[in-house]
Design a protein around this motif. Structure first.
Motif, PDB file in Angstrom:
ATOM      1  N   ALA A   1       0.836  -1.196   0.000  1.00 50.26           N
ATOM      2  CA  ALA A   1       0.000   0.000   0.000  1.00 50.26           C
ATOM      3  C   ALA A   1       0.870   1.244   0.000  1.00 50.26           C
ATOM      4  O   ALA A   1       2.084   1.173   0.217  1.00 50.26           O
ATOM      5  CB  ALA A   1      -0.896  -0.025   1.229  1.00 50.26           C
ATOM      6  N   ASN A   2       0.216   2.348  -0.220  1.00 50.32           N
ATOM      7  CA  ASN A   2       0.816   3.653  -0.092  1.00 50.32           C
ATOM      8  C   ASN A   2       1.554   3.757   1.247  1.00 50.32           C
ATOM      9  O   ASN A   2       0.977   3.488   2.286  1.00 50.32           O
ATOM     10  CB  ASN A   2      -0.377   4.633  -0.073  1.00 50.32           C
ATOM     11  N   GLY A   3       2.842   4.113   1.200  1.00 49.16           N
ATOM     12  CA  GLY A   3       3.586   4.298   2.450  1.00 49.16           C
ATOM     13  C   GLY A   3       4.212   3.026   3.000  1.00 49.16           C
ATOM     14  O   GLY A   3       4.820   3.054   4.077  1.00 49.16           O
ATOM     15  N   ALA A   4       4.106   1.910   2.282  1.00 48.89           N
ATOM     16  CA  ALA A   4       4.643   0.638   2.783  1.00 48.89           C
ATOM     17  C   ALA A   4       6.171   0.619   2.818  1.00 48.89           C
ATOM     18  O   ALA A   4       6.771  -0.212   3.494  1.00 48.89           O
ATOM     19  CB  ALA A   4       4.133  -0.520   1.928  1.00 48.89           C
ATOM     20  N   GLY A   5       6.796   1.524   2.031  1.00 48.25           N
ATOM     21  CA  GLY A   5       8.265   1.578   2.037  1.00 48.25           C
ATOM     22  C   GLY A   5       8.905   1.170   0.727  1.00 48.25           C
ATOM     23  O   GLY A   5      10.132   1.038   0.647  1.00 48.25           O
ATOM     24  N   LYS A   6       8.101   1.004  -0.315  1.00 48.22           N
ATOM     25  CA  LYS A   6       8.625   0.544  -1.613  1.00 48.22           C
ATOM     26  C   LYS A   6       9.640   1.534  -2.186  1.00 48.22           C
ATOM     27  O   LYS A   6      10.751   1.168  -2.552  1.00 48.22           O
ATOM     28  CB  LYS A   6       7.469   0.339  -2.618  1.00 48.22           C
TER      29      LYS A   6
ATOM     30  N   GLN B   1       1.823  -0.118  -6.861  1.00 50.58           N
ATOM     31  CA  GLN B   1       0.644  -0.203  -6.004  1.00 50.58           C
ATOM     32  C   GLN B   1      -0.438  -1.022  -6.666  1.00 50.58           C
ATOM     33  O   GLN B   1      -1.310  -1.572  -6.014  1.00 50.58           O
ATOM     34  CB  GLN B   1       0.105   1.199  -5.744  1.00 50.58           C
TER      35      GLN B   1
HETATM   36  P1  ATP Z   1       4.077   5.268  -2.334  1.00 48.50           P
HETATM   37  O1  ATP Z   1       3.424   4.288  -3.202  1.00 48.50           O
HETATM   38  O2  ATP Z   1       3.154   6.277  -1.767  1.00 48.50           O
HETATM   39  O3  ATP Z   1       5.332   5.875  -2.908  1.00 48.50           O
HETATM   40  P2  ATP Z   1       5.796   3.598  -0.803  1.00 48.50           P
HETATM   41  O4  ATP Z   1       5.460   2.199  -0.454  1.00 48.50           O
HETATM   42  O5  ATP Z   1       6.764   3.820  -1.889  1.00 48.50           O
HETATM   43  O6  ATP Z   1       4.483   4.412  -1.053  1.00 48.50           O
HETATM   44  P3  ATP Z   1       7.523   5.249   0.758  1.00 48.50           P
HETATM   45  O7  ATP Z   1       7.402   6.394  -0.172  1.00 48.50           O
HETATM   46  O8  ATP Z   1       8.785   4.481   0.767  1.00 48.50           O
HETATM   47  O9  ATP Z   1       6.332   4.232   0.543  1.00 48.50           O
HETATM   48  O10 ATP Z   1       7.212   5.757   2.227  1.00 48.50           O
HETATM   49  C1  ATP Z   1       7.433   5.005   3.403  1.00 48.50           C
HETATM   50  C2  ATP Z   1       7.246   5.897   4.619  1.00 48.50           C
HETATM   51  O11 ATP Z   1       8.251   6.910   4.630  1.00 48.50           O
HETATM   52  C3  ATP Z   1       5.911   6.606   4.668  1.00 48.50           C
HETATM   53  O12 ATP Z   1       5.493   6.636   6.003  1.00 48.50           O
HETATM   54  C4  ATP Z   1       6.233   8.004   4.185  1.00 48.50           C
HETATM   55  O13 ATP Z   1       5.375   8.948   4.750  1.00 48.50           O
HETATM   56  C5  ATP Z   1       7.652   8.203   4.664  1.00 48.50           C
HETATM   57  N1  ATP Z   1       8.411   9.091   3.773  1.00 48.50           N
HETATM   58  C6  ATP Z   1       8.618   8.910   2.449  1.00 48.50           C
HETATM   59  N2  ATP Z   1       9.385   9.892   1.942  1.00 48.50           N
HETATM   60  C7  ATP Z   1       9.693  10.716   2.948  1.00 48.50           C
HETATM   61  C8  ATP Z   1      10.467  11.913   3.084  1.00 48.50           C
HETATM   62  N3  ATP Z   1      11.088  12.451   2.033  1.00 48.50           N
HETATM   63  N4  ATP Z   1      10.540  12.485   4.304  1.00 48.50           N
HETATM   64  C9  ATP Z   1       9.920  11.943   5.381  1.00 48.50           C
HETATM   65  N5  ATP Z   1       9.188  10.802   5.326  1.00 48.50           N
HETATM   66  C10 ATP Z   1       9.063  10.206   4.145  1.00 48.50           C
END
Ligand code: ATP
Length: 234
Positions: free
Chosen positions: A38-43, A193
């Motif tokens: 999901a959104n924010g999972a850390g990918k 996603q």
């Molecule tokens: P998405 O599909 O939204 O890109 P994702 O799975 O790639 O989601 P990440 O972007 O890796 O997830 O985010 C993981 C966590 O790190 C989330 O809680 C996000 O809010 C946080 N995060 C991401 N980028 C930053 C940043 N530049 N500064 C602070 N926190 C961040």
């Protein structure tokens, strides 16, 4: 066989906030792996940590068998890493051909051969070779972004959300290319996603939740409850 990517117990994040939490993962040559969650999972953070844009606070990374932990981004690229960030960054004012050619480290002959290979993979780009990149559709810009990364001759390609904002047809073309790229022996790690699209192109799926791997297995035998857990939190 040496893994093209090996990540062990990796922790990375932003300030005090942990986004990737003790994660381990390995990719072999020719493997296309879908990184889902999901959104924010850390990918995105995982891809950025492998590239060196986000520092690891714990754990180790090997690229092509060489330890890359702590290396600068350029050094990792030289180990064989290619990266296509989310949002398909191309040089909008440059022609399609120039966008591709500037990304090549090779001399004229090698560059021309690689350009032909990119056009064979994305025939839609060949007819637009002289067009400025900003004139391309979103899908074509994504193809160009992937093509640019390929011009660097990566052994391991990291793609961040390549289908974002694309029509199903164009997303399908991008994923068909992902499959073809893996077929040439390059390892591809593609963060998405949209699970359904990515699973068609990948042999293996890794599901992330809260920065941790919650499932890692064949893409065609993904348990529904694992998907549900990754996307909806169980
Ligand atoms: P998405 O599909 O939204 O890109 P994702 O799975 O790639 O989601 P990440 O972007 O890796 O997830 O985010 C993981 C966590 O790190 C989330 O809680 C996000 O809010 C946080 N995060 C991401 N980028 C930053 C940043 N530049 N500064 C602070 N926190 C961040």
């Amino acid at each position: 066989m040496t893994a093209l990517l090996r990540v062990e117990d990796l922790t990375a994040g932003y300030g005090g906030a942990v986004a990737v939490d003790g994660l381990s993962l390995a990719l072999e040559a020719g493997e296309a792996v879908a990184l889902l969650g999901a959104n924010g999972a850390g990918k995105s953070t995982l891809l950025k940590a492998v590239l060196g844009l986000v520092p690891a606070s714990r754990g180790r990374i090997w690229i092509g068998g060489e330890e890359a932990t702590g290396l600068a981004v350029e050094r990792r690229v030289r180990l064989g890493l290619g990266y296509v960030p989310e949002g398909r960054r191309v040089f909008p004012g440059m022609s399609v051909r120039d966008n591709l050619e500037v990304a090549s480290p090779l001399g004229r002959a090698g560059r021309a051969a690689d350009l032909d290979a990119v056009f064979a993979l994305f025939p839609a780009l060949e007819g637009k070779a002289a067009e400025r990149a900003w004139r391309l559709s979103g899908g074509q810009q994504q193809m160009l972004a992937v093509g640019r990364a390929l011009m660097g001759r990566p052994r391991l390609l990291l793609l961040d959300e390549p289908s974002l904002g694309l029509s199903p047809k164009l997303a399908g073309e991008v994923f068909a290319a992902v499959k073809a790229i893996a077929g040439t022996g390059t390892a591809v790690l593609v963060a998405e996603q949209s699970a359904a699209r990515a699973l068609g192109a990948a042999r293996r799926a890794v599901l992330l939740r809260l920065g941790r791997v919650v499932h890692d297995g064949p893409a065609d035998r993904l348990p529904d409850d694992a998907l549900r857990d990754a996307f909806l939190g169980g």
